[in-house]
Scaffold this motif. Sequence first.
Motif, PDB file in Angstrom:
ATOM      1  N   UNK A  21       0.552  -0.815   0.014  1.00 22.20           N
ATOM      2  CA  UNK A  21      -0.389   0.104   0.111  1.00 22.20           C
ATOM      3  C   UNK A  21       0.706   1.246   0.211  1.00 22.20           C
ATOM      4  N   UNK A  22       2.040   1.263   0.467  1.00 26.35           N
ATOM      5  CA  UNK A  22       3.074   2.290   1.062  1.00 26.35           C
ATOM      6  C   UNK A  22       3.893   3.063  -0.526  1.00 26.35           C
ATOM      7  N   UNK A  23       3.918   1.682  -0.905  1.00 26.52           N
ATOM      8  CA  UNK A  23       4.889   2.018  -2.168  1.00 26.52           C
ATOM      9  C   UNK A  23       3.829   2.539  -3.231  1.00 26.52           C
TER      10      UNK A  23
ATOM     11  N   UNK B  33       9.445   6.074  -4.262  1.00 25.95           N
ATOM     12  CA  UNK B  33      10.522   5.544  -3.520  1.00 25.95           C
ATOM     13  C   UNK B  33      10.601   6.743  -2.644  1.00 25.95           C
ATOM     14  N   UNK B  34      11.868   6.324  -1.668  1.00 26.63           N
ATOM     15  CA  UNK B  34      11.697   7.966  -0.658  1.00 26.63           C
ATOM     16  C   UNK B  34      12.997   7.455  -0.025  1.00 26.63           C
ATOM     17  N   UNK B  35      13.531   8.708   0.742  1.00 31.06           N
ATOM     18  CA  UNK B  35      14.294   8.168   1.963  1.00 31.06           C
ATOM     19  C   UNK B  35      13.358   8.352   3.239  1.00 31.06           C
TER      20      UNK B  35
ATOM     21  N   UNK C  53       2.556   9.824   4.125  1.00 31.60           N
ATOM     22  CA  UNK C  53       2.776   9.171   2.498  1.00 31.60           C
ATOM     23  C   UNK C  53       1.454   9.621   1.471  1.00 31.60           C
ATOM     24  N   UNK C  54       0.627  10.068   2.194  1.00 29.16           N
ATOM     25  CA  UNK C  54      -0.885  11.180   1.539  1.00 29.16           C
ATOM     26  C   UNK C  54       0.282  11.847   0.775  1.00 29.16           C
ATOM     27  N   UNK C  55       0.761  12.228   1.355  1.00 28.82           N
ATOM     28  CA  UNK C  55       1.306  14.131   0.768  1.00 28.82           C
ATOM     29  C   UNK C  55       2.459  13.388  -0.416  1.00 28.82           C
ATOM     30  N   UNK C  56       3.100  12.774  -0.428  1.00 27.43           N
ATOM     31  CA  UNK C  56       3.902  12.068  -1.362  1.00 27.43           C
ATOM     32  C   UNK C  56       2.543  11.769  -2.692  1.00 27.43           C
ATOM     33  N   UNK C  57       1.235  10.982  -2.648  1.00 27.31           N
ATOM     34  CA  UNK C  57       0.793  10.432  -3.336  1.00 27.31           C
ATOM     35  C   UNK C  57       0.147  11.466  -4.396  1.00 27.31           C
ATOM     36  N   UNK C  58       0.519  12.475  -4.053  1.00 26.99           N
ATOM     37  CA  UNK C  58      -0.700  13.841  -4.497  1.00 26.99           C
ATOM     38  C   UNK C  58       0.726  13.698  -5.544  1.00 26.99           C
TER      39      UNK C  58
ATOM     40  N   UNK D  77      -6.824  13.000  -6.497  1.00 27.73           N
ATOM     41  CA  UNK D  77      -8.059  12.902  -5.538  1.00 27.73           C
ATOM     42  C   UNK D  77      -7.282  11.426  -5.120  1.00 27.73           C
ATOM     43  N   UNK D  78      -6.111  11.050  -3.950  1.00 25.28           N
ATOM     44  CA  UNK D  78      -5.859   9.395  -3.734  1.00 25.28           C
ATOM     45  C   UNK D  78      -7.099   8.610  -3.200  1.00 25.28           C
ATOM     46  N   UNK D  79      -7.568   8.102  -3.674  1.00 22.25           N
ATOM     47  CA  UNK D  79      -8.690   7.403  -3.557  1.00 22.25           C
ATOM     48  C   UNK D  79      -7.925   5.363  -2.241  1.00 22.25           C
ATOM     49  N   UNK D  80      -6.573   4.829  -2.584  1.00 20.92           N
ATOM     50  CA  UNK D  80      -6.044   3.753  -1.908  1.00 20.92           C
ATOM     51  C   UNK D  80      -4.753   3.064  -3.001  1.00 20.92           C
ATOM     52  N   UNK D  81      -5.024   1.755  -3.060  1.00 20.99           N
ATOM     53  CA  UNK D  81      -4.038   1.143  -4.295  1.00 20.99           C
ATOM     54  C   UNK D  81      -4.712   0.133  -4.171  1.00 20.99           C
TER      55      UNK D  81
END
Length: 639
Positions: free
Chosen positions: A194-196, A201-203, A392-397, A440-444
């Motif tokens: 889900x988070x991936x 990719x992130x630090x 992760x919601x921020x990165x999802x944008x 808008x991020x809904x999910x995975x």
Amino acid sequence: MLIYKLLLSLPMAFRGSFAIAASADKENEVKSILQQMELDVLAFRDEIERAYSLRCETETLAECDQSNFNDCSSVFPNGQCMKAGELIISTCGDGVSCNALWDKRSSTVSIPAVIAQAPFDNPSDPEVIESACYSRLTEQYMIDKYEADEKFWAKYNIQPSWTYFGAHNGLFRKIPATHQEQCGQYDPRRRPWFVAASSGPKDVVLVIDVSGSMSDYGRMDIAKEAAITIVNTLTVADRVAVVSFATRATEIGGFKSLVRATHFNKKRLVTAIQNLTPNGATNFFDAFNTAFDAIDKTIRSESTSGCNVAVLFMTDGQISEGPGENEVIELVNGRTEQLATKYNRNTIISTFSLGLQADHSITKNLACSMNGIWTPVDDITGDLVTAMSSYYKLFALGLGEGGNEDFAAWVEPYEFQNPAGRMGTTVSAPVYDRSVEPPLFLGVAAVDIYMDALEKVLGEDAASSTMLERFVQLSTARCPKIDLTECELDALRFLGGGEEAICGKCNSTEYIGIVPEKCPFQSDFPNNLWDNTYLEGEKYEDRACCEVGNSFPSESCPAVNAKSTSSPDFLPLGVVVLIIFLGGAGVFLMLGVCPKMARFLKARKEQKQRNANGNTIEIKLEGDSYDINDVMPPRSCLL
């Protein structure tokens, strides 16, 4: 054998060429399999996005009422006992005589207990109800896909694994339908797949306060749980470090910079986190300085993810050692500016105040002064996963656009829970409402794959370094560009911590693209999602374990034998049951055998105090009176 003899008769140089060609063929076949999996998950994502556009339709909501199957309490309409060649669930048996029930033609829904607060484990949040209803529209697609998957994987003599959707609010829908062993515990937002997919990719650097005050009110336990949750959600595409601080700060786990988030490295970090003990003063300055030193060293050694940086800072109190608040803000702003100008790296600072008694002022001021996000974490009733999800919601944008529209993430091969010990991996893709800006991020959306097929083709172990590197290369993406307005930042703060968390720099409260728009007629939302709650309160063995060849739980299976036999749970075969239901809807006759009806009546009697909305219909059976709304029987029992 003929090919083998022919190969031996060839000169050595030709043998080498033949081996290289064979190896290339194998690699191409594996590449083809993995590409097909990515196409599958992206097609499933498209179907979910289409369904979301219909979420407010009257028909969508009306048909959703009592039309979903709960992963703990529902009887599945097409349940069959798994065959040994399909799967073996060791909790139930060896797969030869006993196994577990599943339904290949139905999906099942899981909802974490923390958000399933309405009667019969229904959600009370309209948005979660909405997620159940629009995702239900994808069920036929999921059924058809599973049938196609069975044909595709038949050539490898392998049963296809699960296809599923995890909503950003914690709802989870999967096919085939199976029962969860631990009810109300599964939360997709805690899973690496889900988070991936939602952050790329992130630090990540976790900074944990271990000063003496963290021993109060169980705050150290909150910090450990939060940190371990974050570490376990990372994948091989990420880099991670953990810094603990009190009077002084230090990087833990035996590392001196960020490391790839492999199973081995994550296990070392989790062990180090578990061993943390509170003692000493509180030095914010040294904590942030140590974190940025680790980031800088990792970048200079060219061993980072190459993408965005997240610093997650967890504390309960005020600065009691080292430079003060203004100096800390100056330090962090200077180091983040250096990362941006020198290395073209974007850094997000998220601060978390742990516990109701924690000091909020400094951590919030720090976040607001650094264009970061502050979130309070309630140690009594708070939803830790939601609170920790803002990063992760921020990165999802940034993954919904900018060349990442078809991004798919892979996770390192791991041992599946069901069947236990079998290796597999997951490919996942973020799902968006693309009708708004930013999307808008809904999910995975996700698809599992057993490693058996790849191992057979390559002759290579699933845990090998070369296999791991394949998935690292597959999980690449253009780094999400994060260039948020003050209103978008406040929206993310609002999602994680409510009105209290916003910095107040935005004049609007309309967070389009960040906060989902509500459907206009929420009164039309169903009060009850479940087709039935027939197995309410039953142990896993009593719900799921079955004799191979049957379609219902069996008392003859070893895992079921231990339960009480004080009263029969099943009606003898051949018995004809006539029950007259009297009520406002009229008179119904039920003729024939419902093999679960006796257990339903027993469970309903035990749950007699529970009530749902609706007319009361009484059933007379052996002198007792029952409310039809106490525990719902399967619809098949009422036909």
